[in-house]
Design a protein around this motif. Sequence first.
Motif, PDB file in Angstrom:
ATOM      1  N   PRO A 202     -19.256 -60.140  44.135  1.00 38.57           N
ATOM      2  CA  PRO A 202     -20.362 -59.178  44.107  1.00 38.57           C
ATOM      3  C   PRO A 202     -21.132 -59.169  42.796  1.00 38.57           C
ATOM      4  CG  PRO A 202     -18.265 -58.051  43.831  1.00 38.57           C
ATOM      5  CD  PRO A 202     -17.941 -59.484  44.130  1.00 38.57           C
ATOM      6  N   HIS A 203     -20.627 -59.899  41.804  1.00 37.76           N
ATOM      7  CA  HIS A 203     -21.272 -59.906  40.482  1.00 37.76           C
ATOM      8  C   HIS A 203     -22.107 -61.166  40.256  1.00 37.76           C
ATOM      9  CE1 HIS A 203     -18.770 -56.477  39.784  1.00 37.76           C
ATOM     10  NE2 HIS A 203     -17.665 -57.184  39.892  1.00 37.76           N
ATOM     11  N   ASN A 237     -18.267 -53.901  53.388  1.00 35.63           N
ATOM     12  CA  ASN A 237     -18.017 -52.879  52.368  1.00 35.63           C
ATOM     13  C   ASN A 237     -17.141 -53.391  51.233  1.00 35.63           C
ATOM     14  OD1 ASN A 237     -19.550 -50.988  53.713  1.00 35.63           O
ATOM     15  ND2 ASN A 237     -17.812 -50.000  54.724  1.00 35.63           N
ATOM     16  N   ALA A 238     -16.279 -54.372  51.541  1.00 35.86           N
ATOM     17  CA  ALA A 238     -15.363 -54.897  50.528  1.00 35.86           C
ATOM     18  C   ALA A 238     -15.917 -56.122  49.802  1.00 35.86           C
ATOM     19  CB  ALA A 238     -14.034 -55.272  51.186  1.00 35.86           C
ATOM     20  N   SER A 239     -17.107 -56.588  50.188  1.00 37.87           N
ATOM     21  CA  SER A 239     -17.634 -57.815  49.582  1.00 37.87           C
ATOM     22  C   SER A 239     -19.131 -57.710  49.301  1.00 37.87           C
ATOM     23  CB  SER A 239     -17.329 -59.023  50.485  1.00 37.87           C
ATOM     24  OG  SER A 239     -17.857 -58.817  51.788  1.00 37.87           O
ATOM     25  N   GLY A 241     -21.343 -55.693  50.301  1.00 37.44           N
ATOM     26  CA  GLY A 241     -21.810 -54.331  50.080  1.00 37.44           C
ATOM     27  C   GLY A 241     -21.599 -53.844  48.663  1.00 37.44           C
ATOM     28  N   LYS A 242     -20.795 -54.567  47.890  1.00 35.03           N
ATOM     29  CA  LYS A 242     -20.529 -54.188  46.497  1.00 35.03           C
ATOM     30  C   LYS A 242     -21.447 -54.902  45.510  1.00 35.03           C
ATOM     31  CE  LYS A 242     -15.574 -53.129  46.832  1.00 35.03           C
ATOM     32  NZ  LYS A 242     -14.228 -53.506  46.319  1.00 35.03           N
ATOM     33  N   SER A 243     -22.380 -55.699  45.994  1.00 41.91           N
ATOM     34  CA  SER A 243     -23.229 -56.505  45.102  1.00 41.91           C
ATOM     35  C   SER A 243     -23.895 -55.645  44.039  1.00 41.91           C
ATOM     36  CB  SER A 243     -24.296 -57.239  45.912  1.00 41.91           C
ATOM     37  OG  SER A 243     -23.708 -58.249  46.700  1.00 41.91           O
ATOM     38  N   SER A 244     -23.756 -56.098  42.804  1.00 43.09           N
ATOM     39  CA  SER A 244     -24.338 -55.369  41.684  1.00 43.09           C
ATOM     40  C   SER A 244     -25.505 -56.113  41.062  1.00 43.09           C
ATOM     41  CB  SER A 244     -23.257 -55.129  40.615  1.00 43.09           C
ATOM     42  OG  SER A 244     -22.695 -56.364  40.184  1.00 43.09           O
ATOM     43  N   SER A 267     -21.715 -49.587  53.002  1.00 51.66           N
ATOM     44  CA  SER A 267     -22.253 -49.677  51.650  1.00 51.66           C
ATOM     45  C   SER A 267     -23.572 -50.436  51.665  1.00 51.66           C
ATOM     46  CB  SER A 267     -21.262 -50.390  50.731  1.00 51.66           C
ATOM     47  OG  SER A 267     -20.032 -49.714  50.694  1.00 51.66           O
ATOM     48  N   PRO A 269     -26.212 -52.033  49.029  1.00 50.93           N
ATOM     49  CA  PRO A 269     -26.537 -52.351  47.630  1.00 50.93           C
ATOM     50  C   PRO A 269     -27.931 -51.844  47.266  1.00 50.93           C
ATOM     51  CG  PRO A 269     -25.611 -54.251  48.741  1.00 50.93           C
ATOM     52  CD  PRO A 269     -25.888 -53.247  49.806  1.00 50.93           C
TER      53      PRO A 269
END
Length: 274
Positions: A202-203, A237-239, A241-244, A267, A269
């Motif tokens: 996600p980073h 949501n665990a991958s 969807g966490k993108s920052s 989630s 982003p």
Amino acid sequence: VAAGRVCEQLQDSAPAVLSEAQARYAALVLAELVRHEERDDPAPSASAHAKPLLARYTNRRNALERPLLHIARLWAQWTGAALRAAQEGSVKLGPVKELILLAGGLADGVSTASELHALASAGGEQLQSLLKACAREKKRGAASQGELAESEPTQSAGAAGAGAGAGGGEGRLHHHGANGLRDEAEAVWARVCAAIVRCYSPHQADAALVQALSPLLCDAFASSNLAIKNKAVSTWNASLGKSSVPVAYPEQLRAALSKLAKSVAISVPAALDM
């Protein structure tokens, strides 16, 4: 050896439909390919029937030439041909199920984002077909009992088969009821989802990977099979969807997420700006 020869012929001729013997040989050889895919020099330890194909796919000069990509292409080609044969009633589901489940073995071997991209690119279209077939079976099973698929309670394999298999037509895909390929599709999807969670960072902005996964995720989000849909949501949501970091999301994916967000906790982003 005979199986290897048949599969080399299948690769060269790319038939639209497989015979039952061809489907069984394809499952046998692909299982061997998947089992030896990650070894540095797999051919010497492989069975005789897999050596001819393994010899083609052991060049490791660059990541694109690793066997996984080629095996995923073979899997997609042969599984598609086997599914068409099952729909026509020319093969039973046994060898077709064996072929389908091999995608789970491929997914288990994925350990990097580039490998996940290769699997999604080579086998994504066929995986989409499986998800759609699984949803159709779910709908038939529910319709036969006067229920909507979305609200249908989980059935045991025996109950599902008994409820929809009375129509006869042994060997035909559409006569196998709600449990025809549902279990296999759900099992493979769970392992593909595990690979997504394992490999997606996600980073990092990986627009190519998002693009490759998008059609598959959209079909899963829209599925009437709750196991498929719920797994897709929890995986997102665990991958992804966490993108920052900002990523270019396909319009189809944006629309699917916008629709889904109205009914489930998912989630979103900041980069999606919905």
